[in-house]
Design an enzyme around this catalytic site. Structure first.
Site, PDB file in Angstrom:
ATOM      1  CE  LYS A  69      -4.141  -1.942   2.147  1.00 22.77           C
ATOM      2  NZ  LYS A  69      -5.119  -1.851   3.264  1.00 22.77           N
ATOM      3  N   GLY A 129      -2.991  -0.050  18.332  1.00 26.08           N
ATOM      4  CA  GLY A 129      -2.331  -0.400  17.147  1.00 26.08           C
ATOM      5  C   GLY A 129      -1.952   1.044  16.431  1.00 26.08           C
ATOM      6  N   GLY A 131       0.005   0.828  13.421  1.00 29.34           N
ATOM      7  CA  GLY A 131       0.698   0.539  12.059  1.00 29.34           C
ATOM      8  C   GLY A 131      -0.402   1.064  10.950  1.00 29.34           C
ATOM      9  N   GLY A 132      -0.035   0.365   9.619  1.00 31.93           N
ATOM     10  CA  GLY A 132      -0.846   0.697   8.579  1.00 31.93           C
ATOM     11  C   GLY A 132      -2.215   0.437   8.707  1.00 31.93           C
ATOM     12  CB  ALA A 133      -4.485  -1.993  10.185  1.00 32.69           C
ATOM     13  CB  SER A 157       8.845   5.486  19.672  1.00 35.64           C
ATOM     14  OG  SER A 157       9.134   4.262  19.255  1.00 35.64           O
ATOM     15  CE1 TYR A 217     -10.262  -8.398   6.082  1.00 38.12           C
ATOM     16  CE2 TYR A 217     -10.736 -10.846   5.688  1.00 38.12           C
ATOM     17  CZ  TYR A 217     -10.169  -9.529   5.375  1.00 38.12           C
ATOM     18  OH  TYR A 217      -9.375  -9.779   4.357  1.00 38.12           O
ATOM     19  N   GLY A 238     -14.120  -6.861  11.029  1.00 41.02           N
ATOM     20  CA  GLY A 238     -13.870  -6.115   9.962  1.00 41.02           C
ATOM     21  C   GLY A 238     -14.645  -6.438   8.607  1.00 41.02           C
TER      22      GLY A 238
END
Ligand code: ATR
Length: 270
Positions: A69, A129, A131-133, A157, A217, A238
């Site tokens: 992505k 979280g 991250g990317g999601a 961080s 999901y 999800g």
């Protein structure tokens, strides 16, 4: 014979992607001749694959999933403001010779909440979280004007970096400090730990109205959802977001918003 549109999803791994199933249903229901395939591509071959795929006249668009992505957001093309900010593209459309780059994850998520009568406006949101999601939905969450956003992440961080990156758009985003036991209106799991069964419970207060939403999901109940069901009955995985983000991609390609509810039911019964 009418033109057969070539579409697909690119990722690695990609074997378990539900996108071919979802998009084939959309195309069939909307009577659009389309061939949607899953393409597994090596990390080093992303740019070559994109060039070759779109060199065909029939190729109209691609979905992009992990781990590509971010790379897709760096392609030559016209990128939306949202996709640029979140540094992620999940939908590519070839328009004449230009690649249009966008992300439908955020709107897919918000739309699924709306279909469940859940609003984020002036609500306290906890995102697990960083991250990317989690970031893929952050731009659209901010656009809903929540009261406050907490971020909880194993690596503090990374959560701090995310807060810093979005401070121009939203000021009330904070690290969830240990011992600070908030009572968020909605708790969103964007941590991939939930996929492997290693979900670490978070110390929060929850009311029976608290909403729990797992961006992951699975055809089984996810570990996050299992934990959440002990606290609330308003627990979602999800799957709705997955089908909605696909529907918005389909809409980008064909200008048609396909019906989603039946496809969600079909997926649940797989
Ligand atoms: P994605 O794009 O799927 O979000 P990612 O960018 O690697 O993937 O982010 C994964 C997220 O899940 C991160 O927030 C990660 O926490 P760290 O930033 O500390 O790595 C979180 N995560 C993954 N495995 C985890 C685990 N076992 N326990 C807690 N958090 C975990």
């Amino acid at each position: 014979m009418s033109k057969l549109y070539k579409l697909g999803v690119i990722g690695n791994p990609i074997e378990h992607s539900l996108s071919p199933f979802i998009h084939s249903r959309f195309a069939r229901n909307e009577k659009i001749p389309a061939l949607y395939k899953a393409y597994k591509v090596d990390e080093g071959s992303f740019n070559i694959f994109i060039k070759e795929f779109f060199s065909s006249n029939e190729s109209l668009g691609l979905n992009v999933t992990l781990p590509f992505k971010k790379l897709a957001s760096e392609l030559d093309g016209e990128i939306t403001k949202e996709a640029k900010k979140i540094s992620a593209v999940n939908t590519i459309k070839k328009n004449k010779r230009i690649l249009e780059l966008g992300s439908t994850d955020g709107i897919g998520f918000i739309d699924d909440l709306r279909s469940k009568d859940i609003s984020l406006n002036q609500k306290e949101v906890l995102i697990i979280g960083a991250g990317g999601a989690s970031e893929s939905i952050l731009f659209k969450i901010i656009a809903e004007s929540p009261k406050k956003i907490y971020i909880s992440n194993r690596t503090t961080s990374k959560a701090e970096a995310l807060i810093d990156k979005y401070k121009d758009l939203y000021k009330d985003m904070h690290i969830l400090e240990q011992g600070n036991k908030p009572c968020p209106d909605i708790i969103i799991n964007g941590s991939s730990a939930g996929l492997t069964g290693g979900f670490n419970p978070i110390d929060i207060k929850a009311s029976k109205d608290s909403v729990f939403y797992d961006l992951n999901y699975s055809l089984e109940t996810t570990p996050f959802c299992e934990w959440s069901l002990e606290k609330s009955s308003r627990v979602f995985d999800g799957m709705g977001m997955l089908v909605n983000q696909a529907a918005y991609s389909f809409n980008i390609w064909f200008g048609i918003m396909p019906e989603t509810q039946k496809v969600i039911e079909d997926l649940r019964s797989l």
